[in-house]
Design an enzyme around this catalytic site. Sequence first.
Site, short mmCIF file in Angstrom:
data_model
loop_
_atom_site.label_atom_id
_atom_site.label_comp_id
_atom_site.label_asym_id
_atom_site.label_seq_id
_atom_site.Cartn_x
_atom_site.Cartn_y
_atom_site.Cartn_z
N ARG A 1 0.84 6.82 16.15
CA ARG A 1 0.90 8.04 15.65
C ARG A 1 0.00 9.03 16.42
O ARG A 1 -0.77 8.67 17.22
CB ARG A 1 0.26 8.10 14.24
N ASP B 1 -11.16 1.07 1.84
CA ASP B 1 -10.97 2.42 2.15
C ASP B 1 -12.26 3.00 1.71
O ASP B 1 -13.16 2.21 1.51
CB ASP B 1 -9.83 3.19 1.12
N GLU C 1 -2.84 7.26 19.07
CA GLU C 1 -3.34 6.02 18.53
C GLU C 1 -2.25 5.01 19.18
O GLU C 1 -1.31 4.60 18.80
CB GLU C 1 -3.42 5.83 17.16
N TYR D 1 -9.99 -4.57 4.10
CA TYR D 1 -9.29 -3.64 4.38
C TYR D 1 -9.85 -2.73 3.39
O TYR D 1 -8.79 -2.30 2.73
CB TYR D 1 -7.77 -3.96 4.26
N ARG E 1 8.70 6.64 -4.28
CA ARG E 1 8.84 7.18 -5.54
C ARG E 1 10.33 8.31 -5.81
O ARG E 1 10.89 8.66 -4.60
CB ARG E 1 7.67 8.21 -5.80
N ARG F 1 -7.77 -6.22 14.50
CA ARG F 1 -6.89 -5.65 15.42
C ARG F 1 -7.44 -4.18 15.99
O ARG F 1 -8.31 -3.65 15.03
CB ARG F 1 -5.68 -5.05 14.63
N ARG G 1 0.81 -1.25 -0.21
CA ARG G 1 -0.14 -0.13 0.21
C ARG G 1 0.82 1.34 -0.01
O ARG G 1 0.21 2.35 -0.33
CB ARG G 1 -0.79 0.05 1.30
P1 FAD Z 1 -18.21 0.88 9.86
O1 FAD Z 1 -17.76 2.38 9.80
O2 FAD Z 1 -17.41 0.00 10.68
O3 FAD Z 1 -19.77 0.63 10.17
C1 FAD Z 1 -20.12 -0.22 10.82
C2 FAD Z 1 -21.32 0.42 11.56
O4 FAD Z 1 -22.13 -1.05 11.88
C3 FAD Z 1 -21.00 0.72 12.70
O5 FAD Z 1 -21.41 2.02 13.18
C4 FAD Z 1 -21.39 -0.10 14.02
O6 FAD Z 1 -21.36 0.34 15.07
C5 FAD Z 1 -22.38 -0.80 13.30
N1 FAD Z 1 -22.98 -1.97 13.90
C6 FAD Z 1 -22.01 -3.18 13.99
N2 FAD Z 1 -22.60 -4.34 14.53
C7 FAD Z 1 -23.96 -3.81 14.72
C8 FAD Z 1 -24.90 -4.45 15.46
N3 FAD Z 1 -24.76 -5.77 15.84
N4 FAD Z 1 -26.07 -3.80 15.49
C9 FAD Z 1 -26.36 -2.65 15.40
N5 FAD Z 1 -25.35 -2.00 14.48
C10 FAD Z 1 -24.02 -2.54 14.51
N6 FAD Z 1 -10.36 4.84 4.84
C11 FAD Z 1 -10.04 6.07 3.73
O7 FAD Z 1 -10.78 6.16 2.79
N7 FAD Z 1 -9.05 6.82 4.24
C12 FAD Z 1 -8.60 6.82 5.61
O8 FAD Z 1 -7.79 7.68 5.83
C13 FAD Z 1 -8.98 5.85 6.25
N8 FAD Z 1 -8.44 5.63 7.79
C14 FAD Z 1 -9.05 4.67 8.63
C15 FAD Z 1 -8.38 4.50 9.78
C16 FAD Z 1 -8.80 3.84 10.68
C17 FAD Z 1 -8.11 3.65 12.04
C18 FAD Z 1 -9.88 2.76 10.29
C19 FAD Z 1 -10.25 1.64 11.10
C20 FAD Z 1 -10.25 2.81 9.01
C21 FAD Z 1 -9.79 3.86 8.08
N9 FAD Z 1 -10.44 3.93 6.83
C22 FAD Z 1 -10.00 4.76 5.94
C23 FAD Z 1 -11.34 2.95 6.42
C24 FAD Z 1 -12.83 3.38 6.60
O9 FAD Z 1 -13.16 3.66 8.15
C25 FAD Z 1 -13.99 2.35 6.18
O10 FAD Z 1 -13.88 2.50 4.71
C26 FAD Z 1 -15.41 2.78 6.12
O11 FAD Z 1 -15.68 3.54 7.36
C27 FAD Z 1 -16.11 1.48 6.27
O12 FAD Z 1 -17.38 1.77 6.40
P2 FAD Z 1 -18.59 0.78 6.82
O13 FAD Z 1 -20.11 0.96 6.95
O14 FAD Z 1 -18.36 -0.60 5.99
O15 FAD Z 1 -18.11 0.32 8.30
N1 UDP Z 2 3.59 1.60 7.38
C1 UDP Z 2 4.77 1.59 8.06
N2 UDP Z 2 5.31 2.95 8.44
C2 UDP Z 2 4.69 4.04 8.34
C3 UDP Z 2 3.35 4.01 8.13
C4 UDP Z 2 2.81 2.79 7.52
O1 UDP Z 2 5.63 0.73 8.09
O2 UDP Z 2 5.37 5.00 8.87
C5 UDP Z 2 3.15 0.39 7.30
C6 UDP Z 2 2.22 -0.31 8.16
O3 UDP Z 2 2.45 -1.87 8.06
C7 UDP Z 2 0.89 -0.10 7.77
C8 UDP Z 2 0.94 -0.03 6.40
O4 UDP Z 2 2.14 0.35 6.04
O5 UDP Z 2 0.13 -1.20 8.33
C9 UDP Z 2 -0.14 0.61 5.80
O6 UDP Z 2 -0.13 1.94 6.08
P1 UDP Z 2 -1.58 3.03 5.94
O7 UDP Z 2 -0.98 4.13 6.56
O8 UDP Z 2 -1.93 2.86 4.40
O9 UDP Z 2 -2.41 2.44 6.86
P2 UDP Z 2 -3.83 2.77 7.73
O10 UDP Z 2 -3.87 4.06 7.45
O11 UDP Z 2 -4.74 2.00 6.89
O12 UDP Z 2 -3.74 2.50 8.98
#
Ligand code: FAD
Ligand code: UDP
Length: 368
Positions: A281, A351, A301, A349, A177, A250, A173
Amino acid sequence: MKRYDYLVVGSGLFGAVFAHEALSAGKRCLVIDKRSHRGGNIYCEEKAGIRIHAYGAHIFHTDDKAVWDYVNRFAEFNRYTNSPMACYEGKLYNLPFNMNTFYQLWGVRTPAEAQAKIAEERGAYEHIARPANLEEQALKLCGRDIYTRLIKGYTEKQWGRPATELPAFIIRRLPFRFVFDNNYFNDAYQGIPKGGYNRLIDALLEGTEVRLDTDYFRHRNELEALADKILFTGCIDEFFDYRFGHLDYRSLRFEHRHLDVENFQGNAVVNYTASDVPYTRIIEHKHFEYGTQPTTVITYEYPENYLPGKGPYYPVNDTHNNGIYRQYAEWAERQERILFGGRLARYTYADMDDTVAAALALCRKQWS
Ligand code: FAD
Ligand code: UDP
């Protein structure tokens, strides 16, 4: 006739896009969520006039113009470009790995010098034809120095296991560059909704009934009786009562701090890549929206093992877990009344742009 055509379990991005499209297609939807707010993991809360990404930094980025146009119908996006810094043993490095990073690491000034240095670093790992794990993939990609300073510690903290036990795809991911460009993403479109992600979710859910603090599993029978079909966006192993075993996730612990300083770290995202720093971070939220508030809010975090009751933030897509998931997915195919979608039900995983695209694809399948 049932009261609703669809019961949507989960008001995250997947559920919200689905509910919006359902309403547009003339369907009646009830959206429920066990949390006390909408939006799933993209939810923002406000403190001292600053929007906090309550579940970790979220930057919308995509190469898919149709997805970009779609989300822009519901919210205006700013021009935020993610350019995180990495901190290792007190020194700062630009990410993703680019000419700025190579200069900071080795003092090399031209692409030719950087390429020669990387070729030398990679030399010892040329024999790895098909990397079997994340460590091999990283060494083959960038050699020992970058791996040690910027990857190993962060990755092992993030995933809670040695890099030799992690799948190689995680590190693919990271862009790599030979230009002086700190834009973390290669995608054509990127930004943060002006006014935060809640605006996007609220606009998607406009006109749809949403019940919060409602856990599907607590009220399963009465909720299922209300609708013809169900879209489930929670954890798929929980849905099937763990019949094929527990999937690993996780988790993260977020420690938010409100500080009486205007600008704490000068950037929205600073990664801490050494293994002896317990967090991965620090996020300074105001910088996502070019905030000029007099104070600031930062979030540490801390990666954690997942236990029931914690947030299942990341699927662990290794061979073992993917094998378990495949059994659930096959079982899910046989459910006529129930649809599965989103990051947790698909154990992927994904986005935000993948999530929107997948939700729209499911809608097309339902109504075209
Ligand atoms: P979720 O947002 O998990 O929604 C699922 C919902 O279902 C939740 O509100 C939960 O409460 C509800 N639910 C679950 N079980 C039940 C139940 N039994 N009864 C009622 N409700 C329930 N994507 C990006 O594009 N850019 C980013 O920078 C990025 N950063 C991220 C950083 C983190 C820490 C994480 C975890 C994800 C990140 N993502 C990012 C991914 C992004 O969060 C997801 O693509 C998106 O939010 C997924 O939406 P979802 O609806 O599938 O899931
Ligand atoms: N990663 C790393 N060093 C960094 C940032 C990311 O080694 O400073 C690695 C790490 O394994 C991470 C993966 O790259 O799980 C993907 O990073 P990204 O920032 O895309 O993760 P996310 O925002 O989804 O947590």
